[in-house]
Design an enzyme around this catalytic site. Structure first.
Site, PDB file in Angstrom:
ATOM      1  N   GLU A 161      13.810-133.394  33.412  1.00 46.60           N
ATOM      2  CA  GLU A 161      14.125-134.537  34.186  1.00 46.60           C
ATOM      3  C   GLU A 161      13.318-135.465  33.174  1.00 46.60           C
ATOM      4  O   GLU A 161      12.374-135.521  32.769  1.00 46.60           O
ATOM      5  CB  GLU A 161      13.039-134.451  35.622  1.00 46.60           C
ATOM      6  CG  GLU A 161      12.897-135.640  36.231  1.00 46.60           C
ATOM      7  CD  GLU A 161      12.196-135.301  37.673  1.00 46.60           C
ATOM      8  OE1 GLU A 161      12.423-134.413  38.202  1.00 46.60           O
ATOM      9  OE2 GLU A 161      11.365-136.092  37.873  1.00 46.60           O
ATOM     10  N   ARG A 190      14.837-139.707  50.532  1.00 44.20           N
ATOM     11  CA  ARG A 190      14.329-140.836  51.285  1.00 44.20           C
ATOM     12  C   ARG A 190      13.621-141.901  50.414  1.00 44.20           C
ATOM     13  O   ARG A 190      13.974-142.986  50.389  1.00 44.20           O
ATOM     14  CB  ARG A 190      13.426-140.404  52.339  1.00 44.20           C
ATOM     15  CG  ARG A 190      13.109-141.641  53.385  1.00 44.20           C
ATOM     16  CD  ARG A 190      12.108-141.410  54.213  1.00 44.20           C
ATOM     17  NE  ARG A 190      10.748-141.724  53.181  1.00 44.20           N
ATOM     18  CZ  ARG A 190       9.510-141.410  53.558  1.00 44.20           C
ATOM     19  NH1 ARG A 190       9.370-141.001  54.965  1.00 44.20           N
ATOM     20  NH2 ARG A 190       8.608-141.304  52.894  1.00 44.20           N
ATOM     21  N   GLY A 191      12.800-141.583  49.539  1.00 40.65           N
ATOM     22  CA  GLY A 191      12.220-142.370  48.413  1.00 40.65           C
ATOM     23  C   GLY A 191      10.707-142.656  49.295  1.00 40.65           C
ATOM     24  O   GLY A 191      10.445-142.464  50.265  1.00 40.65           O
ATOM     25  N   ASP A 192       9.925-142.808  48.188  1.00 42.71           N
ATOM     26  CA  ASP A 192       8.543-143.007  48.690  1.00 42.71           C
ATOM     27  C   ASP A 192       8.463-144.439  48.874  1.00 42.71           C
ATOM     28  O   ASP A 192       8.964-145.435  48.113  1.00 42.71           O
ATOM     29  CB  ASP A 192       7.534-142.949  47.478  1.00 42.71           C
ATOM     30  CG  ASP A 192       7.014-141.287  47.378  1.00 42.71           C
ATOM     31  OD1 ASP A 192       6.873-140.757  48.346  1.00 42.71           O
ATOM     32  OD2 ASP A 192       6.887-140.935  46.261  1.00 42.71           O
ATOM     33  N   ALA A 233      12.320-146.246  43.926  1.00 43.70           N
ATOM     34  CA  ALA A 233      12.750-146.243  45.271  1.00 43.70           C
ATOM     35  C   ALA A 233      13.028-147.705  45.836  1.00 43.70           C
ATOM     36  O   ALA A 233      12.391-148.776  45.055  1.00 43.70           O
ATOM     37  CB  ALA A 233      11.455-145.794  46.025  1.00 43.70           C
ATOM     38  N   HIS A 289       5.715-131.990  52.960  1.00 50.50           N
ATOM     39  CA  HIS A 289       5.689-133.182  52.603  1.00 50.50           C
ATOM     40  C   HIS A 289       4.401-133.834  53.262  1.00 50.50           C
ATOM     41  O   HIS A 289       4.002-133.656  54.422  1.00 50.50           O
ATOM     42  CB  HIS A 289       6.987-134.328  53.252  1.00 50.50           C
ATOM     43  CG  HIS A 289       7.135-135.377  52.716  1.00 50.50           C
ATOM     44  ND1 HIS A 289       6.662-136.319  53.703  1.00 50.50           N
ATOM     45  CD2 HIS A 289       7.509-136.188  51.740  1.00 50.50           C
ATOM     46  CE1 HIS A 289       6.770-137.701  52.766  1.00 50.50           C
ATOM     47  NE2 HIS A 289       7.336-137.581  51.890  1.00 50.50           N
ATOM     48  N   ALA A 309      16.420-138.437  54.610  1.00 49.91           N
ATOM     49  CA  ALA A 309      17.207-137.760  53.415  1.00 49.91           C
ATOM     50  C   ALA A 309      18.335-137.098  54.248  1.00 49.91           C
ATOM     51  O   ALA A 309      19.601-136.856  53.822  1.00 49.91           O
ATOM     52  CB  ALA A 309      16.402-136.717  52.527  1.00 49.91           C
ATOM     53  N   GLN A 330       9.033-130.069  45.014  1.00 48.43           N
ATOM     54  CA  GLN A 330       8.077-131.145  44.951  1.00 48.43           C
ATOM     55  C   GLN A 330       6.941-130.116  44.012  1.00 48.43           C
ATOM     56  O   GLN A 330       6.941-128.798  44.293  1.00 48.43           O
ATOM     57  CB  GLN A 330       7.466-131.457  46.159  1.00 48.43           C
ATOM     58  CG  GLN A 330       6.391-132.285  46.035  1.00 48.43           C
ATOM     59  CD  GLN A 330       6.606-133.656  45.073  1.00 48.43           C
ATOM     60  OE1 GLN A 330       6.641-133.603  43.828  1.00 48.43           O
ATOM     61  NE2 GLN A 330       7.344-134.724  45.647  1.00 48.43           N
TER      62      GLN A 330
HETATM   63  P1  FAD Z   1      12.787-136.768  53.869  1.00 47.69           P
HETATM   64  O1  FAD Z   1      13.667-135.284  53.711  1.00 47.69           O
HETATM   65  O2  FAD Z   1      13.546-137.665  54.730  1.00 47.69           O
HETATM   66  O3  FAD Z   1      11.474-136.406  54.631  1.00 47.69           O
HETATM   67  C1  FAD Z   1      10.609-137.434  54.554  1.00 47.69           C
HETATM   68  C2  FAD Z   1       9.560-137.119  55.967  1.00 47.69           C
HETATM   69  O4  FAD Z   1      10.267-137.206  56.879  1.00 47.69           O
HETATM   70  C3  FAD Z   1       8.975-135.890  55.877  1.00 47.69           C
HETATM   71  O5  FAD Z   1       7.766-135.596  56.286  1.00 47.69           O
HETATM   72  C4  FAD Z   1       9.985-135.154  56.712  1.00 47.69           C
HETATM   73  O6  FAD Z   1       9.132-133.870  57.428  1.00 47.69           O
HETATM   74  C5  FAD Z   1      10.096-136.003  57.855  1.00 47.69           C
HETATM   75  N1  FAD Z   1      11.560-136.025  58.033  1.00 47.69           N
HETATM   76  C6  FAD Z   1      12.822-135.832  57.557  1.00 47.69           C
HETATM   77  N2  FAD Z   1      13.976-135.833  58.348  1.00 47.69           N
HETATM   78  C7  FAD Z   1      13.454-136.155  59.559  1.00 47.69           C
HETATM   79  C8  FAD Z   1      14.183-136.638  60.710  1.00 47.69           C
HETATM   80  N3  FAD Z   1      15.393-136.392  60.819  1.00 47.69           N
HETATM   81  N4  FAD Z   1      13.268-136.891  61.907  1.00 47.69           N
HETATM   82  C9  FAD Z   1      12.160-137.251  61.535  1.00 47.69           C
HETATM   83  N5  FAD Z   1      11.358-136.734  60.593  1.00 47.69           N
HETATM   84  C10 FAD Z   1      12.076-136.341  59.303  1.00 47.69           C
HETATM   85  N6  FAD Z   1      11.097-140.672  44.700  1.00 47.69           N
HETATM   86  C11 FAD Z   1      11.654-141.830  44.083  1.00 47.69           C
HETATM   87  O7  FAD Z   1      11.340-142.757  44.601  1.00 47.69           O
HETATM   88  N7  FAD Z   1      12.459-141.772  43.109  1.00 47.69           N
HETATM   89  C12 FAD Z   1      12.600-140.551  42.686  1.00 47.69           C
HETATM   90  O8  FAD Z   1      13.265-140.432  41.455  1.00 47.69           O
HETATM   91  C13 FAD Z   1      12.048-139.059  43.177  1.00 47.69           C
HETATM   92  N8  FAD Z   1      12.468-138.210  42.624  1.00 47.69           N
HETATM   93  C14 FAD Z   1      11.910-136.947  43.334  1.00 47.69           C
HETATM   94  C15 FAD Z   1      12.100-135.758  42.735  1.00 47.69           C
HETATM   95  C16 FAD Z   1      11.690-134.505  43.488  1.00 47.69           C
HETATM   96  C17 FAD Z   1      12.120-133.063  43.012  1.00 47.69           C
HETATM   97  C18 FAD Z   1      11.119-134.860  44.536  1.00 47.69           C
HETATM   98  C19 FAD Z   1      10.655-133.202  45.393  1.00 47.69           C
HETATM   99  C20 FAD Z   1      10.599-135.898  45.167  1.00 47.69           C
HETATM  100  C21 FAD Z   1      11.162-137.157  44.567  1.00 47.69           C
HETATM  101  N9  FAD Z   1      10.691-138.347  44.975  1.00 47.69           N
HETATM  102  C22 FAD Z   1      11.263-139.516  44.137  1.00 47.69           C
HETATM  103  C23 FAD Z   1       9.693-138.449  46.031  1.00 47.69           C
HETATM  104  C24 FAD Z   1      10.475-138.726  47.161  1.00 47.69           C
HETATM  105  O9  FAD Z   1      11.451-139.793  47.569  1.00 47.69           O
HETATM  106  C25 FAD Z   1       9.440-138.695  48.414  1.00 47.69           C
HETATM  107  O10 FAD Z   1       8.814-137.453  48.509  1.00 47.69           O
HETATM  108  C26 FAD Z   1       9.475-139.197  49.728  1.00 47.69           C
HETATM  109  O11 FAD Z   1       8.313-139.498  50.310  1.00 47.69           O
HETATM  110  C27 FAD Z   1      10.450-138.306  50.405  1.00 47.69           C
HETATM  111  O12 FAD Z   1      11.812-138.064  50.121  1.00 47.69           O
HETATM  112  P2  FAD Z   1      12.328-136.629  50.798  1.00 47.69           P
HETATM  113  O13 FAD Z   1      13.777-136.930  50.457  1.00 47.69           O
HETATM  114  O14 FAD Z   1      11.699-135.397  50.680  1.00 47.69           O
HETATM  115  O15 FAD Z   1      12.475-137.346  52.549  1.00 47.69           O
END
Ligand code: FAD
Length: 307
Positions: free
Chosen positions: A16, A107-109, A53, A150, A124, A177
């Site tokens: 990465e 989803r993004g931080d 993000a 998460h 996501a 993660q």
């Molecule tokens: P989600 O899967 O949407 O989850 C977010 C939160 O919401 C979790 O607590 C989950 O339990 C909850 N949730 C999920 N779906 C639902 C639903 N339908 N209803 C209610 N609650 C729900 N960030 C960046 O900005 N840029 C990057 O390039 C980047 N790269 C990454 C690479 C990896 C391998 C990882 C693991 C993370 C990366 N991140 C990056 C960080 C990531 O964007 C954050 O961890 C973000 O806070 C959550 O993304 P997610 O896709 O896991 O979210």
């Protein structure tokens, strides 16, 4: 060729990188003989590139991926926060136009100061569904998995249920993660399989090279458990007053940095061994836009086939 074709047959090995902010950084990463060329000499199955993000670094992200795809499969990270459906559609079409058909759907931080996701899609799960609706099977889609849960999840069970939903919505594989707690990882791996999640698991590994970066990555956002052995490496090499200050008064800054890095590299290699013994499907090394230390880890861990 898709990452899924590789994961169907054998374990994958990937890197990465992130889009540098400056032109000098871009040249170092993407220029002739630069870090991407060097990393590609190790024949990774793919290289992913992070995405700011809210879309803060989209131009540079595409430039980096243009370089990667000349040598190997390029996977773009992509976040849905702060974006409309129309904007997401346009950006994803642009990736396809550039020959990038692999994405990590996130989803993004939330950037500092944001109070909501600020766009049409909030999770996501929704992004995966939207991409499949709009683009069919044109993209191979990876999704994030959090072995410790998460940081904002209401429970590990809820987090696993949402991971299953990503699979149901059409995701192909999981990128994890950071997780140093191997007992927790093994528990999570069993739990997701019991929940009917069959997606391959590609494990994210951050090389432990720098004290401040390690602590920052673990605690600034993710709440990762640090095992005692890792804490000991940090404590034994502590730079006083603390590793975050610009001008530490510690008399042995350089010596401690070097011994921390040596111990961290050994720790990282051992961790890769442990992960590979768990039956995972791939190792994804955060290259941190560096070559030498990362190549050493990949070689010593036996990730590279010399034939
Ligand atoms: P989600 O899967 O949407 O989850 C977010 C939160 O919401 C979790 O607590 C989950 O339990 C909850 N949730 C999920 N779906 C639902 C639903 N339908 N209803 C209610 N609650 C729900 N960030 C960046 O900005 N840029 C990057 O390039 C980047 N790269 C990454 C690479 C990896 C391998 C990882 C693991 C993370 C990366 N991140 C990056 C960080 C990531 O964007 C954050 O961890 C973000 O806070 C959550 O993304 P997610 O896709 O896991 O979210």
């Amino acid at each position: 060729m898709s990452v899924m074709d590789i994961l169907d047959k054998r374990s994958a090995f990937s890197f990465e990188v992130f889009p540098p902010k400056t032109d000098v950084g871009m040249e170092k990463l993407c220029g002739e003989g630069g870090v991407i060329d060097q990393l590609c000499s190790l024949k990774p199955d793919y290289i992913s590139c992070t995405y700011g993000a809210g879309g803060t670094n989209v131009g540079k992200n595409v430039e980096v991926l243009d370089k990667i795809k000349q040598k190997t499969i390029g996977v773009t990270h992509f976040t849905c926060i702060g974006n409309t459906k129309e904007g997401i559609r346009e950006q994803l079409q642009n990736y396809l136009d550039h020959g990038i058909n692999h994405m990590l759907a996130l989803r993004g931080d939330l950037p500092f100061g944001w109070t909501g996701t600020g766009g049409d899609l909030h999770y996501a799960t929704e992004l995966v569904k939207f991409v499949r609706q709009e683009f069919g099977d044109k993209f191979t889609i990876a999704v994030a998995g959090s072995p410790e849960g998460h940081i904002a999840c209401r429970s590990l069970e809820a987090d696993i249920a949402f991971l299953k939903q990503k699979q149901d919505n059409g995701a192909d594989y999981i990128m994890t993660q950071l997780c140093w707690d191997m007992d927790q990882f093994r528990y999570w791996l069993d739990a997701i399989r019991a929940a009917g999640i069959w997606m391959p698991v590609d494990v994210g590994i951050m090389p432990i090279l720098d004290q401040a970066a390690t602590i920052n990555m673990a605690l600034s956002r993710n709440g990762c458990v640090m095992p005692r052995a890792l804490c000991e490496i940090i404590s034994k090499n502590w730079i006083f007053p603390n590793p975050f200050v610009k001008d530490p008064f510690d008399a042995d800054v350089e010596g401690k940095k070097a011994s921390f890095k040596a111990a961290g590299i050994e720790y990282t290699i051992n961790q890769i061994d442990e992960y590979r013994a768990c039956g995972i499907n791939g190792i994804h090394l955060y290259a941190l836009n560096k070559y030498e230390d990362v190549a050493y880890i990949a070689k010593e861990a036996g990730l590279i086939d010399n034939v």
